[in-house]
Scaffold this motif. Structure first.
Motif, mmCIF file in Angstrom:
data_model
loop_
_atom_site.group_PDB
_atom_site.id
_atom_site.type_symbol
_atom_site.label_atom_id
_atom_site.label_comp_id
_atom_site.label_asym_id
_atom_site.label_seq_id
_atom_site.Cartn_x
_atom_site.Cartn_y
_atom_site.Cartn_z
ATOM 1 N N PHE A 1 -2.401 2.516 7.037
ATOM 2 C CA PHE A 1 -2.606 1.231 6.357
ATOM 3 C C PHE A 1 -2.418 0.075 7.330
ATOM 4 O O PHE A 1 -3.163 -0.902 7.310
ATOM 5 N N ALA B 1 9.061 5.853 -1.988
ATOM 6 C CA ALA B 1 8.050 6.897 -1.823
ATOM 7 C C ALA B 1 8.712 8.240 -1.568
ATOM 8 O O ALA B 1 8.321 9.262 -2.151
ATOM 9 N N ILE B 2 9.762 8.242 -0.733
ATOM 10 C CA ILE B 2 10.403 9.525 -0.421
ATOM 11 C C ILE B 2 11.050 10.109 -1.664
ATOM 12 O O ILE B 2 10.858 11.287 -1.983
ATOM 13 N N LEU C 1 0.425 4.155 -2.561
ATOM 14 C CA LEU C 1 0.323 5.573 -2.172
ATOM 15 C C LEU C 1 1.167 6.427 -3.114
ATOM 16 O O LEU C 1 0.713 7.455 -3.616
ATOM 17 N N GLY D 1 0.906 7.480 6.431
ATOM 18 C CA GLY D 1 0.288 6.487 5.546
ATOM 19 C C GLY D 1 0.565 5.070 6.021
ATOM 20 O O GLY D 1 -0.341 4.243 6.082
ATOM 21 N N ILE D 2 1.823 4.809 6.398
ATOM 22 C CA ILE D 2 2.167 3.462 6.886
ATOM 23 C C ILE D 2 1.285 3.116 8.074
ATOM 24 O O ILE D 2 0.694 2.032 8.135
ATOM 25 N N ASN E 1 -7.542 13.425 -5.300
ATOM 26 C CA ASN E 1 -6.954 12.611 -6.359
ATOM 27 C C ASN E 1 -8.001 12.209 -7.382
ATOM 28 O O ASN E 1 -7.936 11.137 -7.953
ATOM 29 N N ILE F 1 -0.530 6.555 -6.587
ATOM 30 C CA ILE F 1 -1.727 7.416 -6.636
ATOM 31 C C ILE F 1 -1.308 8.876 -6.575
ATOM 32 O O ILE F 1 -1.857 9.734 -7.276
ATOM 33 N N LYS F 2 -0.304 9.164 -5.764
ATOM 34 C CA LYS F 2 0.168 10.550 -5.651
ATOM 35 C C LYS F 2 0.750 11.014 -6.991
ATOM 36 O O LYS F 2 0.496 12.141 -7.432
ATOM 37 N N LEU G 1 9.518 -3.123 3.074
ATOM 38 C CA LEU G 1 8.979 -1.882 3.635
ATOM 39 C C LEU G 1 9.984 -0.753 3.490
ATOM 40 O O LEU G 1 9.635 0.365 3.103
ATOM 41 N N VAL H 1 7.239 20.746 1.963
ATOM 42 C CA VAL H 1 6.914 19.667 1.030
ATOM 43 C C VAL H 1 5.551 19.049 1.351
ATOM 44 O O VAL H 1 4.884 18.486 0.497
ATOM 45 N N VAL I 1 9.417 2.640 1.356
ATOM 46 C CA VAL I 1 9.493 3.984 1.938
ATOM 47 C C VAL I 1 10.526 4.822 1.197
ATOM 48 O O VAL I 1 10.271 5.986 0.859
ATOM 49 N N ILE J 1 3.898 9.949 3.977
ATOM 50 C CA ILE J 1 4.280 8.547 3.862
ATOM 51 C C ILE J 1 4.205 7.842 5.204
ATOM 52 O O ILE J 1 3.619 6.760 5.322
ATOM 53 N N PHE J 2 4.778 8.468 6.246
ATOM 54 C CA PHE J 2 4.863 7.751 7.524
ATOM 55 C C PHE J 2 3.486 7.634 8.183
ATOM 56 O O PHE J 2 3.154 6.609 8.767
ATOM 57 N N LEU K 1 0.825 -1.213 0.000
ATOM 58 C CA LEU K 1 0.000 0.000 0.000
ATOM 59 C C LEU K 1 0.857 1.260 0.000
ATOM 60 O O LEU K 1 0.433 2.295 -0.524
ATOM 61 N N VAL K 2 2.062 1.189 0.590
ATOM 62 C CA VAL K 2 2.932 2.372 0.526
ATOM 63 C C VAL K 2 3.338 2.639 -0.919
ATOM 64 O O VAL K 2 3.378 3.794 -1.368
ATOM 65 N N ILE L 1 -3.186 10.383 1.264
ATOM 66 C CA ILE L 1 -2.411 10.212 0.035
ATOM 67 C C ILE L 1 -2.261 11.550 -0.679
ATOM 68 O O ILE L 1 -1.199 11.896 -1.188
ATOM 69 N N ASP L 2 -3.333 12.337 -0.664
ATOM 70 C CA ASP L 2 -3.300 13.633 -1.342
ATOM 71 C C ASP L 2 -2.215 14.520 -0.755
ATOM 72 O O ASP L 2 -1.553 15.270 -1.468
ATOM 73 N N ILE M 1 8.108 11.087 -4.194
ATOM 74 C CA ILE M 1 7.157 12.140 -3.846
ATOM 75 C C ILE M 1 7.883 13.429 -3.460
ATOM 76 O O ILE M 1 7.577 14.509 -3.957
ATOM 77 N N TYR M 2 8.877 13.325 -2.568
ATOM 78 C CA TYR M 2 9.497 14.549 -2.058
ATOM 79 C C TYR M 2 10.578 15.091 -2.977
ATOM 80 O O TYR M 2 10.783 16.288 -3.071
#
Lengths: 301, 608
Positions: free
Chosen positions: B405, A291-292, A145, B401-402, B489, A148-149, A284, B258, A288, B398-399, A141-142, B393-394, A295-296
């Motif tokens: 979930f 994702a970082i 995420l 989010g973890i 989203n 989707i972002k 995991l 951010v 992460v 992340i954290f 799911l991460v 999510i929008d 996204i960032y």
């Protein structure tokens, strides 16, 4: 509306036929891999219809009700699944979270039915299945995420279209770390080795399935095939750019399923706590990190 | 037209009458309680939705009331839970030691609730809060343990002190006790301090990490019919205070670029995430069904905090909807457990099994409640969790989010545990004589079942009302049509369609099932045992340490917080005994020392 519903049922049926045939073909492939002939490609159909025709035993109403709820939930989930980016039953309503959570109704039904049989092996199997789920879902799911972002939509067809646009890669390439995590999570979802701890035939007598026979087992087989269809299709749409027509979908689907099956057949089996530790360590962390940076920092290939 | 002041006075008066009636006959007193709560609920529901309540004050000097959509949303949910639970009283009242005070305090705490949400003055808010805390403090020890009340009171007191301090800070800066004017007038460092103080109060009341220790103790040991109120209704007071802090004060702390979120809010979201993870892990480990649900309340409190700290209309709507969904789910689950505990006399899961065969309706109530609690469609919990997911999510958190979930998947694990251990599995011999709950207890069970489904299938009406609250606090309302909710989203959810499709799936499965050959019914003991002869149901019932392999992974870490609070309690005790040693001894020397010191202080006071 009626037409859409019929189309949805058609997709569920299509998924069942597709996956059952492909599972048969895969049994043949694995057979050849192990220097056997392997069964006929339609062996899975024979198994299911034989089971459905047999007279069986029941352990009370919850035992039957759970099976109905399991198959019903899975058929319902499959009805939302798009096959190509334009061929789906309910346009704009193919939200990703529907698949994750509506599939859980089916799982809950099966777990309920298994526990209702009163066999401790079944309860242990359910416990292991739920624990495995806790392990693979969170890293997966991460990654979702992140997707989707990036795609700015949680609709499966929109995510697939985003990948098909010029300049965008498939997410398995665009997010390489996330792609690896997704493949591992997919193996967990499908219950392929090394994550098949909850079936573990020699260890806990097939786990949740231990008490089933006849039509109940047949219906759970159908449920299993449709579940695999949903999970593999999700992977195709989320990571492999979906499909613009049905042939591409079939090719991608077959490749993904066969690939996962081939990896699975050269593995041993984890213990259940090893499954949890495994998924909460590297996948995991990779999810992460992915994702970082996606996204960032915005570093997407 | 209903008047708030009169409602509160009516409840206080009825509390006294119910005390006398229960003295006379416990059943009459309990039925009186049902009618009083019903009257209050109906008058609130009848006039409150359109904001038609009369707020004039004639009899209570110094009190002022006003109504808002936000306050009404909370008050109607909580009053509803009170009403549902009151149906349980006639069957439980005889098990309590102080029957008459039970009904008395129950009604009085409801008066406190109504006052707290309809007041527009901080001091009154504090007064009504304390009324609720003090009445419930005396309700809790009527269950299994007196220490539970001490623990509850201790943490509530910490929250109350923080709240009062915050109120005084507001008064010192703005010079008013009026809630809206006071919150609007805050600025600068004071606003940050008040923000933190109010959050301490909110965390203590909500049972969020790290102020959660009281939650399982109080919920697990409270009287069976009062646990649904505690978990479904009273912890929501914390959410109300959290709204003050996170949305109405919202101080200008440094913004994380951010994430587009102030640092303070991000910290709250992270703490909410920790609540989710911690509550989930502890719930998975718990053997007592009520304590398990208490830990799940903690985890859901975390979701509410996460939703409120994201600072936009969508997340706020998700949080508010979650309050409703969780109140219904938690009340339903706790009431099912109460119905079981009434006939078995225990809430320990390892001592029970196979209750489904004798209590199928209670089982269904529990099943529907946990489906909602786990956020699975077609129940209310799915809608709120979906909205919160979209919002998280929008924002790209992340954290958080973890955690979100993890809590969502983990909830499958812990809600399934009572289902498997308590309701399913082998039917234990000692419970073969039990009967389904009586009809009066089934009425609220059915109503809550229906509402759990309604909130999941037709959320549009409720979301329309939530939109009014969102406009009231100044956010952008979410877009809701009759059938579809639009989240961030660019995603759309159609809960009615999901339920329809699920229904069709079940119908198809049912047709397949019914067309095939009929199965032969066999006993539960007639199972595969690898050719071993097992003669005892208990040996075939898998309940103890259900998730043992998973629990083993965090066994050592799981009591860290308990140890921390034990150590803290020990330090406070040490401090107490040190003071005792200094001030309260027969030793003449110490007394002389103090007299000398005081005289010196008096003599040279100015010079010092």
């Amino acid at each position: 509306m009626i037409l859409n519903l019929l189309l949805g049922v058609g997709i569920a049926l299509f998924g069942f036929v597709l996956q059952t045939s492909l599972a048969g073909v895969n049994r043949k492939i694995i057979g050849r891999l192990q220097k056997r002939h392997g069964p006929k490609w339609y062996q899975e159909f024979i198994d299911i219809f034989k089971l459905l025709s047999k007279r069986s035993v029941t352990h009370g109403w919850i035992f039957d009700f759970g099976v109905i709820m399991a198959l019903g939930g899975i058929i319902g989930t499959a009805m939302f699944m798009p096959l190509t980016t334009s061929f789906l039953a309910f346009e704009t309503f193919d939200n990703f979270f529907i698949f994750v959570y509506l599939i859980a109704v089916g799982m809950l039904g099966m777990a309920m039915s298994a526990s209702g049989s009163g066999n401790p092996w079944a309860s242990i199997g359910v416990m292991r299945a739920l624990t495995t789920m806790l392990a693979y879902e969170v890293p997966f799911l991460v990654v979702i995420l992140t997707i989707i972002k990036l795609a700015d939509s949680s609709s499966l067809t929109q995510i697939a279209l985003y990948q098909q646009m010029a300049g965008n890669n498939w997410f398995i390439i665009a997010l390489p770390l996330g792609g690896i995590v997704a493949v591992l999570a997919l193996m967990g979802m499908l219950g392929k080795k090394p994550f098949e701890t909850y079936i573990a035939p020699a260890e806990i007598a097939s786990g949740p399935m231990v008490e089933y026979g006849g039509k109940q087992l047949g219906m759970l087989f159908i449920m299993h095939e449709i579940t695999v269809f949903i999970e593999v299709s999700l992977f195709v749409h989320l990571f492999l750019g979906g499909a613009s027509n049905i042939f591409i979908f079939l090719i991608k689907y077959a490749v993904v399923y066969t690939f996962v099956n081939l990896i699975s057949n050269v593995n041993g089996r984890f213990k259940i706590d090893q499954v949890v530790l495994f998924f909460y360590k590297w996948p995991l962390l990779m999810a992460v990190v992915q994702a970082i940076i996606a996204i960032y920092f915005g570093w997407v290939i | 037209m209903a008047n708030i002041e009169l409602l509160i006075l009516f409840l206080a008066g009825s509390a006294l009458i119910s005390y006398v009636l229960t003295r006379f006959n416990a059943n009459i007193g309990s039925f009186f309680t049902i009618f009083v709560t019903m009257f209050v609920f109906v008058s609130l529901a009848g006039f409150g939705f359109a904001m038609n309540l009369d707020t004039t004050v004639n009899y209570l000097p110094g009190f002022t009331f006003s109504q808002s959509y936000l306050g009404f949303y909370f008050v109607i949910i909580i009053t509803f839970v009170y009403l549902m639970v009151s149906f349980f009283h006639p069957y439980f009242i005889n098990k309590f030691k102080y029957r008459s005070s039970y009904n008395f305090l129950f009604l009085l705490s409801l008066a406190g609730i109504i006052g707290a949400f309809y007041t527009n003055n901080f001091l009154q808010l504090f007064f009504f809060f304390e009324l609720v805390i003090w009445t419930t403090m005396f309700l809790i020890p009527q269950g299994k343990s007196r220490e539970a009340a001490v623990s509850y009171f201790g943490f509530s007191l910490a929250g109350s002190v923080a709240l009062l301090l915050g109120i005084f800070m507001i008064f010192s800066q703005t010079g008013t006790f009026d809630i809206n004017a006071g919150l609007a007038g805050l600025s600068g460092t004071t606003s940050v301090i008040v923000f933190i103080l109010f959050l301490i109060a909110a965390f203590a009341k909500l049972g969020a990490f790290p102020l959660h220790i009281w939650l399982p103790i109080a919920h697990g040991n409270a009287p069976h019919p009062f646990s649904p109120v505690l978990s479904g209704a009273l912890v929501k007071l914390g959410a109300f205070i959290a709204i003050f802090a996170l949305i109405k004060i919202a101080p200008n702390t440094q913004t994380i670029g951010v994430l587009d979120l102030p640092l303070g809010h991000y910290m709250v979201a992270l703490l909410g995430g920790l609540s989710i993870i911690f509550g989930t892990l502890m719930a998975i480990k718990e053997d007592d069904a009520k304590k398990l649900l208490a830990y799940s309340s903690m985890s859901h409190g975390g979701y509410i905090l996460v939703a409120f700290s994201l600072m936009n209309g969508l997340a706020f709507a998700g949080g508010l909807y979650h309050i409703l969904a969780h109140a219904l789910a938690s009340a339903g689950a706790f009431m099912a457990i109460a119905a079981v505990a009434r006939v078995t006399g225990t809430t320990k899961m390892k001592e029970m099994g196979g209750m489904i065969h004798k209590m199928p309706i209670t089982y269904l109530a529990y099943l529907i409640a946990i489906i909602s609690m786990a956020g699975i469609p077609p129940m209310g919990g799915f809608i709120s969790k979906w909205i919160i997911f979209q919002a998280v999510i929008d924002k790209g958190l992340i954290f958080v989010g973890i955690a979100v979930f993890f809590g969502s998947i983990g909830s499958f694990l812990y809600v399934f545990r009572p289902l498997a251990a308590l309701f399913l599995g082998q039917e234990l011999t000692e419970y073969k004589h039990v009967k389904e709950a009586p009809i009066l207890m089934l009425i609220p069970t059915f109503i809550i079942m229906g509402l759990n489904i309604y909130t999941g299938v037709f959320p549009a009406k409720i979301l329309d009302f939530i939109n009014k609250i969102i406009v009231e606090v100044g956010y952008v309302p979410i877009s809701v049509s009759t059938y579809a909710i639009t989240g961030a989203n660019d995603s759309i959810l159609n809960p009615g369609l999901i339920s329809l499709v699920f229904g069709i799936g079940v119908l198809i499965a049912f047709i397949i099932f019914i067309l095939l050959k009929k199965s032969r019914k066999v006993e539960l003991m007639d199972t595969y045992t690898a050719a071993n002869f097992v003669h005892d149901e208990h040996l075939l019932h898998y309940t103890t340490d259900f998730y043992a392999p998973l629990e083993r992974l965090y066994e050592k870490q799981s009591n860290w917080m308990t140890l921390f609070y034990q150590a803290l309690a020990q330090k406070v005790k040490d401090l107490g005994s040190f003071c005792k040693y200094l001030f309260m001894s027969n030793h003449i020397g110490r007394t002389l020392l103090w007299i000398m010191l005081i005289i010196i202080a008096l003599l040279w006071g100015e010079a010092l």
